[in-house]
Structures are given as structure tokens and as C-alpha cells.
Design a protein around this motif. Structure first.
Motif, PDB file in Angstrom:
ATOM      1  N   LEU A   1       0.820  -1.215   0.000  1.00  0.00           N
ATOM      2  CA  LEU A   1       0.000   0.000   0.000  1.00  0.00           C
ATOM      3  C   LEU A   1       0.848   1.256   0.000  1.00  0.00           C
ATOM      4  O   LEU A   1       0.364   2.352  -0.244  1.00  0.00           O
ATOM      5  N   ILE A   2       2.125   1.097   0.341  1.00  0.00           N
ATOM      6  CA  ILE A   2       2.995   2.264   0.461  1.00  0.00           C
ATOM      7  C   ILE A   2       4.386   1.817  -0.009  1.00  0.00           C
ATOM      8  O   ILE A   2       4.809   0.704   0.317  1.00  0.00           O
ATOM      9  N   PRO A   3       5.101   2.642  -0.798  1.00  0.00           N
ATOM     10  CA  PRO A   3       6.421   2.199  -1.261  1.00  0.00           C
ATOM     11  C   PRO A   3       7.385   2.006  -0.084  1.00  0.00           C
ATOM     12  O   PRO A   3       7.293   2.725   0.922  1.00  0.00           O
ATOM     13  N   GLN A   4       8.292   1.049  -0.259  1.00  0.00           N
ATOM     14  CA  GLN A   4       9.244   0.765   0.832  1.00  0.00           C
ATOM     15  C   GLN A   4      10.039   1.986   1.246  1.00  0.00           C
ATOM     16  O   GLN A   4      10.290   2.226   2.429  1.00  0.00           O
ATOM     17  N   GLY A   5      10.456   2.780   0.217  1.00  0.00           N
ATOM     18  CA  GLY A   5      11.269   3.968   0.508  1.00  0.00           C
ATOM     19  C   GLY A   5      10.513   4.933   1.419  1.00  0.00           C
ATOM     20  O   GLY A   5      11.068   5.489   2.377  1.00  0.00           O
ATOM     21  N   THR A   6       9.225   5.101   1.146  1.00  0.00           N
ATOM     22  CA  THR A   6       8.415   6.001   1.986  1.00  0.00           C
ATOM     23  C   THR A   6       8.343   5.448   3.405  1.00  0.00           C
ATOM     24  O   THR A   6       8.423   6.191   4.392  1.00  0.00           O
ATOM     25  N   ALA A   7       8.180   4.123   3.495  1.00  0.00           N
ATOM     26  CA  ALA A   7       8.075   3.511   4.821  1.00  0.00           C
ATOM     27  C   ALA A   7       9.361   3.728   5.622  1.00  0.00           C
ATOM     28  O   ALA A   7       9.316   4.114   6.796  1.00  0.00           O
ATOM     29  N   TYR A   8      10.520   3.521   4.959  1.00  0.00           N
ATOM     30  CA  TYR A   8      11.804   3.758   5.654  1.00  0.00           C
ATOM     31  C   TYR A   8      11.917   5.221   6.061  1.00  0.00           C
ATOM     32  O   TYR A   8      12.311   5.555   7.174  1.00  0.00           O
ATOM     33  N   GLY A   9      11.576   6.101   5.119  1.00  0.00           N
ATOM     34  CA  GLY A   9      11.671   7.539   5.393  1.00  0.00           C
ATOM     35  C   GLY A   9      10.823   7.923   6.594  1.00  0.00           C
ATOM     36  O   GLY A   9      11.262   8.667   7.472  1.00  0.00           O
ATOM     37  N   LEU A  10       9.596   7.391   6.628  1.00  0.00           N
ATOM     38  CA  LEU A  10       8.693   7.738   7.733  1.00  0.00           C
ATOM     39  C   LEU A  10       9.222   7.226   9.059  1.00  0.00           C
ATOM     40  O   LEU A  10       9.250   7.942  10.063  1.00  0.00           O
TER      41      LEU A  10
ATOM     42  N   VAL B   1       2.064  -3.810   4.956  1.00  0.00           N
ATOM     43  CA  VAL B   1       1.593  -2.727   4.081  1.00  0.00           C
ATOM     44  C   VAL B   1       2.672  -2.164   3.155  1.00  0.00           C
ATOM     45  O   VAL B   1       2.362  -1.526   2.166  1.00  0.00           O
ATOM     46  N   SER B   2       3.957  -2.404   3.503  1.00  0.00           N
ATOM     47  CA  SER B   2       4.998  -1.785   2.670  1.00  0.00           C
ATOM     48  C   SER B   2       5.982  -2.787   2.084  1.00  0.00           C
ATOM     49  O   SER B   2       6.749  -2.461   1.191  1.00  0.00           O
ATOM     50  N   GLY B   3       6.005  -3.992   2.635  1.00  0.00           N
ATOM     51  CA  GLY B   3       6.979  -4.976   2.181  1.00  0.00           C
ATOM     52  C   GLY B   3       8.362  -4.719   2.752  1.00  0.00           C
ATOM     53  O   GLY B   3       9.338  -5.385   2.390  1.00  0.00           O
ATOM     54  N   MET B   4       8.483  -3.744   3.678  1.00  0.00           N
ATOM     55  CA  MET B   4       9.799  -3.478   4.294  1.00  0.00           C
ATOM     56  C   MET B   4      10.311  -4.736   4.983  1.00  0.00           C
ATOM     57  O   MET B   4       9.533  -5.482   5.581  1.00  0.00           O
TER      58      MET B   4
END
Ligand SMILES: NC(N)=O
Length: 705
Positions: A13-22, A169-172
Motif C-alpha cells: 500500500l505504500i512504497p518501501q522507501g516512503t516507509a523507511y523515510g517515515l 503494508v509496505s513490504g519493508m
């Protein structure tokens, strides 16, 4: 306790990069804010976290508002913010109501215990210290182990739950999420101590409640749903495809749900141990000022009800209403039970109805719910390691500075350990539902003997030590025996069923009370509560001779061998008519003061004077009575008067459903006022002082040539 499936990859639902950034960005932001706040407190409000008294119990000066928001925040876990929706999706609207009632009575109970601890053990820093003071080393160690087990399982399961959701949700990478969650928390907790967690807790509460209200209202008012009436219509229209076995007529809209009530009851026992057996909730009450404990805790107890009830009902039922429509992220693929158990109902509803921005907001909510729980756990474990272990058994003469340093190191050690433990649980294929059911069986046995330590003068040392152990064996036997009796074998599946876990938890909780009463008949004794004051005097002499006696005292020889240079607690006096004690409301620890002490054992109990004035003690006793009345009221209303008449062959009518959910939403706003707005009003003078100080300093700095 969550019915969590690990390793479930959802729809990204959310790109991995965004998840890391957040995750990293929010961690850094919080560290910065809190480090600045600690600095401001130190410079302008004379509150220095470099003293152990400030680090561990915030100088016992925290007011009602901040107490309410801190207790609320530490108690607002991902469970009720995310999983109440998943469980409502599974079993219907009875779950969020039971969830609310399974969260608030424990906090109200802590109000009574906290104020009683203030009366009887006014200088305590941790609940374990009380056990040690009354029963000595063995009881202390048994309770250290029970507390650590409760804390470690509770904290690790939250980290795993959070990592699973982030992964879902992000695959992180799962391990990366598990490491990043505690990382930022370590820094601000290590530097700021308990007061820092009070402040971050406030920020967490503010952001989380805004988001919770935002999600509830955005989903309800979305055109696809069409408000409360629209939601009701959709749920009734899709009733045939959403048949819930065990519910009256298979309806999601009934309180008569067998699975929901079993779930609610297990939750009550599990959550009771998570509060009473977690020294953090005691510490927060020690940190409060005299008049703040009961109102602070009771406000938090009422506010927490609003989280699972409104949010869980709206999001869970909405999930049912739209999970078979094209807007659902996994459509047309089936939305699996594993995905539900991984907590993905809420992010999928948000993605479907609010979109990508909603998912970013969901991520922020996750961060808030997770880090407030983790920081509270860190302070608790650090206090156990530094105060209960290091100071008591390794270096009784540790200076205050050294104790704070050990507390800092303990926070870091706990963070590394909990991260490694969480990763090991994950890669070891942990079954979180099973762990969630095992934990109450393991940690409930300590509750009643711990409460007796403070409330019942006749509980003996043997009873304190043996009853939790026997209680655990009893609970375990009932759990496994019931699983065998009901399902014919003992395995992961049968021990994961609701009824055996519930009966096991009941056995674990109640039987130690019985054991304690019975064992205490052997060599009966009666504890004079004034002993706590005398022992506290003894404790300031760096000794541990209390460890082997039921009624610990310090011998003259022991005393004569001790250094006279030590921390002394000022208000306790052997001079009964000391004027100084008349106005003292908060016990003060005077650091490293040269002062000849009379051996505490030589002081007659009649000469021991309570550090609080008569008026303050009378006030505390009044709060104690209020706390019990509030507790009885909360239990009667939320366990009996409210849900029980609804446990019948009844499906909510549209009008009743709309009223029910409207009250649930109003409750969210009440919670917002209680734990967000009120603390600002309550702390207005400190806020003004801090802000004025910063303003004056900035002006002086800027006007410098
Ligand atoms: N707040 C909890 N334990 O869900």
C-alpha cells in the motif's frame, strides 16, 4: 494480546522507501523534540533528568493532566488501535465494546493501588522495591522474574505486531522494521528518563487521537459508506455473505457473540497482568503528585475506552461491508483469515476509502502507538535492572550519578535484547496467538500476592513466594487439561482455542489468592505498615540485610559498619513534632548528605513519623476511598449493567446502532479533551514559564551585538 499472524505479505500500500523515510524521520523528529524539551526543563524549570529521583519518578511532581495523557499513551497499544477493527471484522460489534471494558478497569485499579502505595511506601520507586522491603531477597527475585517476563513478552509482541503491519503494508524487511522501531525510542528514553516519556507520551496521545478521530469520521462520511445509516444498511445487506458462527443469527450486529465474550474475558485477565505486573504503571503513580494520582489514572481509564469502541466498530464493520467490492485492495482475490489476523483490515479500509495519504497517516498512527509502548517498557526494565538489581545486589553504595548512568546503559541493553528477542521469535516461527494465550497463564499468578503485599498485613513471605509458583502450575494444568478434555489432545491448535486459554487464565489469576491465604496460616504473622517507613530509612543505608527476614530489621552491628555518607530521605524524622513535616506534600530525597543517622532498627515504630503531614495523609485516604468507589462503578457498569442486558437474542436496530456508534464517537472526543486539552490547561503555568524562558533567552541572544 493479539491474534497475530506473522510473515503475511499484504498488498503493497505504500512504497518501501516512503516507509523507511517515515520510520527514520519520525524517530529523528521525536528525538529532537524531546531532547529540546529536556533541555528546556533543565534550564527553565529546574528539572534535571541527571538525578535518579527525576529519571525514575520525575521528582514525584507530575500533575493530573500529564499523568492522564502518559498513562493513556502507555496503555494505548496497537492492539486496540488496529486489532480491535480486525476482531470486530471477525466477530462483530460486541468485540470493540468488550475491548473497551477489557482496558479500563485495570487502570482504575492502579489508581487505588498507586495511592495506597503513596500512603504506605511513600518513597518507593518500583513495585518490586515494595516486595523486597517487605519480604526480602527471594520474593524480590521471584517478582523481578515475573515482571521481566511480563514486560519482555508484552513489549516484544508489540514490536512484532508493529513490524508485521509495516511489512504487511509496505513490504519493508521484517528485521529492519524490528530494529528501527526501538532505535529512536532508545535515545530519548535514555537521555530523558521518565519525564521524557511523560512528554513524548503527550505528543503521541495528541497525534494518535487526532488520527483516530480522523479515520473514524473520514470512513463514516465517505460517499461509499454514507454515514451511520449507510453503514448499517450495507452490513445488513451483506449479512448472508458475512455469517458469523457463534453469534446470534450469525449477525455482526449483536452483542450475543460467544467468541466475542470469550475474547473479552481473556483480554481482561491478560491486560490485568500487563498493568499490575508492569512496574511502569506503578512508577507513573509514584511520579504523580499527591492529588494527581486518582484523577489522572481514572481519566486515562475512561479515555482508553473510546479507542477500541468507536474506531473498532466503524472500521471493522466497514471492512465487512466493502471487502467484496472492487475498491478493496485485494479484490478480486479472497481476503484471507491470515490477512485479517495480521491486522490488515484497518489499512485496507483506509486505502480503499481515504487513499495513499490515509496510509501515510496510518503509518504515523502505528509509529505513535508502538513507540509509546516501547518507551514505557524501556523505563520499566531499566528501573528493574538499575534499581532492583544493580543498586540492591551489585553496588548498594552506588552514587546517584552512577545509578543514572546504569539506567542509561540498561535502556540500551534492553533495547538490544528486545530487538534480538523479537527477531528470534519471528525467525523461530513464533505463533503470536499462542504466546498471547500463554502470557496471562504465566504472569497472572503474581497479581494477587503483589496486591496483598500492599493491602493484607497477614500474607507471609512463604505465601508470597510459593503462591505465584503454585498458581502458575495450576493455571498451566487447567489450560492443558481443558484443551485435552475438550478436544482430545494437547497441541498448538487445541491450546490456541479460546475456552482452555480462558480457564487457564482464571486459574492462574484466582488460585494464588487462595494459596496465599492458606499458606499464610502456617506460621502466621502480622505486618505493621509503619515497618515500610522504617525499612525505607534502612534502605538509605546501603545494606541488604532485610533480604532474609519476613520482618526485616537492621542489626546494630550492621549499622555500625555502614558509611554515614549516603542519600538521606529528609522528611522521616524521629522527632514527632517536627514543624518541617507539617507542610510537606512530596517526599524529597537529599543527595549524598553527611548526616549521622540513628540506626533505623533502633527507632521505635511509635517514633517513626510519616513524611506527609496529617492533612496530606487525610487527603490521600480520601482519594483512596474515591479510587475504590470509581473502580467498583466502572466494573459494575462496563461488565454488568451495560453489556449483560444486551446479551440476548437481539440484533441492533438501525436507530439503536446509530445511537450506539454516535456515543462511541462522542467518547473519542471526550478522550481528546481529557488527555490532550486538559493537560495543557493543567500544566499552563509550567508551559508559560518554559516558553517565557525560551523567549527571554532568544531575545537576549538575538540582541547581542
Ligand atoms: N493496551 C493493551 N494492552 O492492549
Amino acid at each position: 494480546m493479539s491474534s497475530l499472524s506473522l510473515g503475511v505479505a499484504g498488498d503493497t500500500l505504500i512504497p518501501q522507501g516512503t516507509a523507511y523515510g517515515l520510520l527514520i524521520g519520525l524517530g529523528v523528529l521525536f528525538c529532537g523534540v524531546i531532547l529540546a524539551a529536556v533541555k528546556i526543563q533543565k534550564v527553565y524549570l529546574s528539572e534535571d533528568s541527571a538525578t535518579s529521583e527525576m529519571f525514575m519518578v520525575a521528582n514525584r511532581t507530575v500533575g493530573t493532566g500529564l499523568t492522564a495523557s502518559a498513562v493513556f499513551s502507555s496503555w494505548m497499544w496497537i492492539n486496540e488501535t488496529v486489532f480491535a477493527a480486525a476482531m470486530c471484522y471477525k466477530f462483530g460489534l460486541a468485540v470493540p465494546m468488550w475491548w473497551g471494558s477489557g482496558l479500563c478497569f485495570q487502570i482504575a485499579l492502579m489508581a487505588a493501588l498507586g495511592v495506597l502505595a503513596k500512603i504506605r511506601v511513600p518513597y518507593a520507586h518500583t513495585s518490586l522495591e515494595i516486595v523486597r522491603q517487605r519480604y526480602g531477597r527471594v520474593g524480590h527475585i521471584v517478582y523481578i522474574l515475573l515482571n521481566l517476563a511480563c514486560n519482555i513478552f508484552g513489549c516484544a509482541s508489540m514490536i512484532l505486531t508493529g513490524s508485521q503491519l509495516i511489512y504487511g503494508v509496505s513490504g519493508m524487511n521484517f528485521a529492519a522494521a524490528t530494529i528501527l522501531i526501538p532505535l529512536g525510542v532508545v535515545l530519548y528514553t535514555a537521555v530523558g528518563g521518565l519525564k521524557a516519556t511523560f512528554l513524548t507520551d503527550y505528543l503521541h496521545t495528541l497525534v494518535a487521537l487526532i488520527l483516530i478521530i480522523f479515520f473514524t469520521l473520514s470512513v463514516l462520511t465517505n460517499d461509499t459508506i454514507g454515514g451511520l445509516g449507510g453503514l448499517y444498511d450495507k452490513v445488513t445487506e451483506t449479512a448472508a455473505e458475512n455469517y458469523i458462527s457463534g453469534n446470534y443469527q450469525g449477525s455482526l450486529l449483536t452483542m450475543k457473540s460467544k467468541q466475542a465474550i470469550i475474547w473479552g474475558l481473556i483480554l481482561k485477565f491478560g491486560n490485568l497482568s500487563l498493568v499490575v505486573m508492569d512496574t511502569a504503571f506503578w512508577q507513573k503513580s509514584f511520579a504523580t503528585e499527591v492529588n494527581a494520582t486518582v484523577p489522572g489514572y481514572d481519566l486515562a481509564a475512561l479515555a482508553i475506552f473510546g479507542i477500541p469502541w468507536g474506531l473498532g466498530t466503524v472500521i471493522g464493520l466497514t471492512g465487512r461491508a466493502i471487502h467484496n467490492t472492487p475498491i478493496w485492495p485485494t479484490y478480486p482475490a479472497e481476503f484471507t483469515t491470515a490477512e485479517v489476523n495480521a491486522g490488515l483490515v484497518m489499512p485496507y479500509v483506509i486505502k480503499a476509502l481515504i487513499g495513499d495519504q490515509g496510509i501515510v497517516a496510518f503509518f504515523v498512527l502505528l509509529f505513535m502507538a508502538l513507540t509509546s509502548t516501547v518507551s514505557s517498557s524501556m523505563i520499566a526494565v531499566s528501573s528493574i535492572l538499575s534499581f532492583d538489581l544493580y543498586k540492591t545486589y551489585i553496588n548498594p553504595k552506588a552514587s546517584d550519578k552512577r545509578l543514572v548512568r546504569v539506567s542509561h546503559i540498561s535502556v540500551v541493553i534492553h533495547a538490544i535484547f528486545i530487538t534480538a528477542f523479537s527477531i528470534a521469535l519471528n525467525y523461530g516461527g513464533a505463533d503470536m496467538t499462542w504466546i498471547g494465550y500463554f502470557r496471562p497463564v504465566l504472569t497472572c499468578p503474581g497479581i494477587i500476592p503483589l496486591i496483598f503485599t500492599l493491602c493484607w498485613e497477614k500474607q507471609t513471605r512463604l505465601a508470597l513466594i510459593l503462591s505465584p509458583i503454585l498458581g502458575f502450575i495450576t493455571g498451566l494444568a487447567i489450560w492443558l487439561g481443558t484443551a485435552y478434555h475438550l478436544y482430545g489432545e494437547i497441541n498448538l491448535t487445541t491450546t490456541e482455542a479460546g475456552p482452555p486459554a480462558l480457564y487457564g487464565a482464571i486459574g492462574s489469576f484466582f488460585s494464588p489468592g487462595l494459596y496465599s491465604v492458606l499458606i499464610s496460616q502456617y506460621k502466621p504473622y502480622s505486618f505493621d505498615w509503619r515497618e515500610f517507613l522504617r525499612i525505607e530509612l534502612a534502605d538509605i543505608e546501603p545494606v541488604e540485610s532485610s533480604s532474609s527476614s519476613t520482618s526485616p530489621t537492621i542489626t546494630k552491628e550492621d549499622k555500625d559498619n555502614k558509611s554515614q555518607t549516603t542519600n538521606t530521605i529528609e522528611p522521616i524524622s524521629t522527632t514527632p513534632s517536627s514543624d518541617k513535616t507539617a507542610t510537606i506534600k512530596t517526599p524529597t530525597v537529599i543527595q549524598n548528605r553527611e548526616k549521622p543517622l540513628i540506626a533505623s532498627s533502633a527507632i521505635s515504630l511509635d517514633d517513626i513519623q510519616h513524611p506527609f503531614s496529617k492533612e496530606t495523609l487525610a487527603e490521600l485516604h480520601r482519594w483512596y476511598r474515591i479510587a475504590w468507589i470509581a473502580w467498583i462503578f466502572i466494573v459494575l457498569v462496563t461488565f454488568v449493567a451495560w453489556p449483560m442486558p444486551l446479551y440476548r437474542d437481539y440484533i441492533f436496530t438501525k436507530t439503536f446502532f446509530k445511537s450506539w456508534t454516535t456515543v462511541a464517537i462522542i467518547w473519542q472526543f471526550v478522550a481528546f479533551f481529557a488527555v490532550v486539552v486538559f493537560p495543557l490547561y493543567d500544566g499552563r503555568s509550567q508551559i508559560v514559564r518554559g516558553a517565557t524562558g525560551v523567549w527571554e533567552s532568544s531575545r537576549t541572544y538575538l540582541s547581542r551585538k
